[in-house]
Design an enzyme around this catalytic site. Sequence first.
Site, PDB file in Angstrom:
ATOM      1  CE  LYS A  63      -4.397  -1.247   1.933  1.00 30.39           C
ATOM      2  NZ  LYS A  63      -5.270  -0.773   3.133  1.00 30.39           N
ATOM      3  N   GLY A  65      -6.920   3.191  18.520  1.00 26.67           N
ATOM      4  CA  GLY A  65      -5.934   2.721  17.356  1.00 26.67           C
ATOM      5  C   GLY A  65      -5.471   3.739  16.576  1.00 26.67           C
ATOM      6  CB  ALA A  66      -2.509   5.252  16.124  1.00 25.28           C
ATOM      7  N   GLY A  68      -3.252   1.943   9.981  1.00 23.58           N
ATOM      8  CA  GLY A  68      -3.805   2.295   8.682  1.00 23.58           C
ATOM      9  C   GLY A  68      -5.381   2.496   8.761  1.00 23.58           C
ATOM     10  CB  ALA A  69      -8.117   0.639  10.144  1.00 33.26           C
ATOM     11  NE  ARG A  92       0.311  -2.452  21.244  1.00 32.37           N
ATOM     12  CZ  ARG A  92       0.271  -3.669  20.524  1.00 32.37           C
ATOM     13  NH1 ARG A  92       0.277  -4.731  21.259  1.00 32.37           N
ATOM     14  NH2 ARG A  92       0.625  -3.695  19.326  1.00 32.37           N
ATOM     15  CB  THR A  93       2.793   2.429  20.153  1.00 31.05           C
ATOM     16  OG1 THR A  93       2.579   0.863  20.155  1.00 31.05           O
ATOM     17  CG2 THR A  93       4.144   2.868  20.118  1.00 31.05           C
ATOM     18  CE1 TYR A 151     -12.750  -6.519   7.068  1.00 31.29           C
ATOM     19  CE2 TYR A 151     -13.691  -8.722   6.521  1.00 31.29           C
ATOM     20  CZ  TYR A 151     -12.766  -7.948   6.476  1.00 31.29           C
ATOM     21  OH  TYR A 151     -11.501  -7.916   5.615  1.00 31.29           O
TER      22      TYR A 151
HETATM   23  P1  NDP Z   1      -2.375  -1.596  11.567  1.00 30.16           P
HETATM   24  O1  NDP Z   1      -1.407  -2.845  11.691  1.00 30.16           O
HETATM   25  O2  NDP Z   1      -2.012  -0.506  11.001  1.00 30.16           O
HETATM   26  O3  NDP Z   1      -2.635  -1.124  13.290  1.00 30.16           O
HETATM   27  C1  NDP Z   1      -3.279  -2.088  14.077  1.00 30.16           C
HETATM   28  C2  NDP Z   1      -3.786  -1.159  15.298  1.00 30.16           C
HETATM   29  O4  NDP Z   1      -4.065  -2.069  16.341  1.00 30.16           O
HETATM   30  C3  NDP Z   1      -2.445  -0.364  15.969  1.00 30.16           C
HETATM   31  O5  NDP Z   1      -3.317   0.878  16.467  1.00 30.16           O
HETATM   32  C4  NDP Z   1      -2.129  -1.070  16.969  1.00 30.16           C
HETATM   33  O6  NDP Z   1      -1.556  -0.538  18.159  1.00 30.16           O
HETATM   34  C5  NDP Z   1      -3.522  -1.957  17.576  1.00 30.16           C
HETATM   35  N1  NDP Z   1      -3.287  -3.048  18.150  1.00 30.16           N
HETATM   36  C6  NDP Z   1      -2.741  -4.224  17.555  1.00 30.16           C
HETATM   37  N2  NDP Z   1      -2.636  -5.144  18.722  1.00 30.16           N
HETATM   38  C7  NDP Z   1      -3.044  -4.477  19.737  1.00 30.16           C
HETATM   39  C8  NDP Z   1      -3.165  -5.105  21.409  1.00 30.16           C
HETATM   40  N3  NDP Z   1      -2.748  -6.352  21.568  1.00 30.16           N
HETATM   41  N4  NDP Z   1      -3.152  -4.176  22.219  1.00 30.16           N
HETATM   42  C9  NDP Z   1      -3.829  -2.861  21.687  1.00 30.16           C
HETATM   43  N5  NDP Z   1      -3.560  -2.439  20.423  1.00 30.16           N
HETATM   44  C10 NDP Z   1      -3.126  -3.273  19.541  1.00 30.16           C
HETATM   45  O7  NDP Z   1      -3.685  -2.479  11.095  1.00 30.16           O
HETATM   46  P2  NDP Z   1      -5.129  -1.911  10.308  1.00 30.16           P
HETATM   47  O8  NDP Z   1      -5.332  -0.124  10.851  1.00 30.16           O
HETATM   48  O9  NDP Z   1      -4.821  -2.217   9.057  1.00 30.16           O
HETATM   49  O10 NDP Z   1      -6.072  -2.948  10.695  1.00 30.16           O
HETATM   50  C11 NDP Z   1      -6.722  -2.893  12.060  1.00 30.16           C
HETATM   51  C12 NDP Z   1      -8.025  -3.658  11.929  1.00 30.16           C
HETATM   52  O11 NDP Z   1      -8.993  -2.978  10.995  1.00 30.16           O
HETATM   53  C13 NDP Z   1      -8.072  -5.139  11.433  1.00 30.16           C
HETATM   54  O12 NDP Z   1      -8.484  -5.835  12.318  1.00 30.16           O
HETATM   55  C14 NDP Z   1      -8.369  -5.097  10.062  1.00 30.16           C
HETATM   56  O13 NDP Z   1      -9.007  -6.341   9.705  1.00 30.16           O
HETATM   57  C15 NDP Z   1      -9.533  -3.965  10.162  1.00 30.16           C
HETATM   58  N6  NDP Z   1      -9.679  -3.264   9.095  1.00 30.16           N
HETATM   59  C16 NDP Z   1     -11.099  -3.232   8.603  1.00 30.16           C
HETATM   60  C17 NDP Z   1     -11.068  -2.617   7.271  1.00 30.16           C
HETATM   61  C18 NDP Z   1     -12.659  -2.606   6.792  1.00 30.16           C
HETATM   62  O14 NDP Z   1     -13.017  -2.416   5.698  1.00 30.16           O
HETATM   63  N7  NDP Z   1     -13.813  -2.936   7.639  1.00 30.16           N
HETATM   64  C19 NDP Z   1     -10.339  -1.947   6.486  1.00 30.16           C
HETATM   65  C20 NDP Z   1      -8.882  -1.923   7.323  1.00 30.16           C
HETATM   66  C21 NDP Z   1      -8.868  -2.477   8.160  1.00 30.16           C
HETATM   67  P3  NDP Z   1       0.203  -0.023  18.260  1.00 30.16           P
HETATM   68  O15 NDP Z   1       0.363   1.148  17.391  1.00 30.16           O
HETATM   69  O16 NDP Z   1       0.438  -0.043  19.462  1.00 30.16           O
HETATM   70  O17 NDP Z   1       0.810  -1.149  17.431  1.00 30.16           O
END
Ligand code: NDP
Length: 262
Positions: free
Chosen positions: A48, A110-111, A113-114, A134-135, A200
Site C-alpha cells: 500500500k 488505534g492509530a 492504517g484503518a 497502545r503505542t 468484521y
Molecule cells: P495496523 O497494523 O495498521 O494497526 C493495528 C492497530 O491495532 C494499531 O493501532 C495497534 O497498536 C493496535 N493493536 C494491535 N494489537 C494490539 C493489542 N494487543 N493491544 C492494543 N492495541 C493493539 O492495522 P490496520 O489499521 O490496517 O487494521 C486494524 C483492524 O482494522 C484489523 O482488524 C483490520 O482487519 C481492520 N480493517 C477493517 C477494514 C474494513 O474495511 N472494515 C479496513 C481496514 C482494516 P500499536 O500502534 O500499539 O501497535
Amino acid sequence: MVHGHWLHELGLDGAYELAEVTPDGLDRFILGMRKAGYVGGNVTVPHKQSVFRLVARCDAAAESIGAVNTLWFEGDALVGGNTDAVGFIGNLDDRAPGWDNGAGQALVLGAGGAARAAVYGLLGRNMDVAVVNRTRETADTLARHFGPRVRVHSWDELLELLPRTDLLVNTTSLGMLGKAPLIIDLAPLKASAVVHDVVYVPLETPLLAAARRRGHRTVDGLGMLLQQAVPGFARWFGATPKVTDALRARVEADIRATSPVA
Ligand code: NDP
C-alpha cells in the site's frame, strides 16, 4: 465475490481477480498492468505504500492517509487513490443515519492504517477526534499529521473521554477472530453514542455486543469493506454499484461459513 456480484448484477463483461505479487515483482506487475489488460485494481498489504512511487499521481485521500488501496487509469496515467475513508463514512451514513449530527466528538481507538482512514473521513465531516493507542508515539505522529482537531490521550483517560463521546470507533485489531477481545467499560459512554467496530470477523465483536446490550446504535466493519469497493468499481467499469442487503447477506454467509464462530 463483491465485484463479481456487481458485474453479474449490472450485466457487465469484466473480471476481478487475485494476483499474488511479491515485493520484488511489484514494479514489473504495476508497470505492466495496462499491457496485461487491466483497467485498474486494488492494492493490499504489503504494497500500500510502495505503489506511491509507481503511480503518475495520487488523490488527496491517499496522500493524506499515506496508503494507496485503489488504482485506475486516467488516459495513460496510472492514478492511486484511497477509498477506505469513503467506505468508513459511507458505512456510518448507511447503518446509523444522522450519526454525526453536523459535528461532534469522535473517540478513535488505534492509530494504524484503518485509524488514519477513519480520522481523515471524520475530519471531513467536521468531527473533533480523540485518539487512544497502545503505542503513544504512533498516535502522536498521526495527530501531528492531521493537525489540531486531533488530540491524543492515554487509555487511563477513557473514563473522562467516554461521557463526551458521540462516536466510539475501534480500529485496533483487538476483537478480531483469533485476537484478544477489546475490553472497555462502556458504562460512562454518552447514552446517545454510536459504536463502530471496523473489525468484521466476527461480524459482531465483543465490543459491539456490549454496546448493543447497553442500547447503543452499533455499526460493524463489513459495511466499510463493501462501501470502500464502490468507488473502485465505478472507476474501472463505468457504473456505480449499490451495497444492497442481498450483497451483504451473501458476504455475511461466506464469513460465517469460513469462520464458524463469526
Ligand atoms: P495496523 O497494523 O495498521 O494497526 C493495528 C492497530 O491495532 C494499531 O493501532 C495497534 O497498536 C493496535 N493493536 C494491535 N494489537 C494490539 C493489542 N494487543 N493491544 C492494543 N492495541 C493493539 O492495522 P490496520 O489499521 O490496517 O487494521 C486494524 C483492524 O482494522 C484489523 O482488524 C483490520 O482487519 C481492520 N480493517 C477493517 C477494514 C474494513 O474495511 N472494515 C479496513 C481496514 C482494516 P500499536 O500502534 O500499539 O501497535
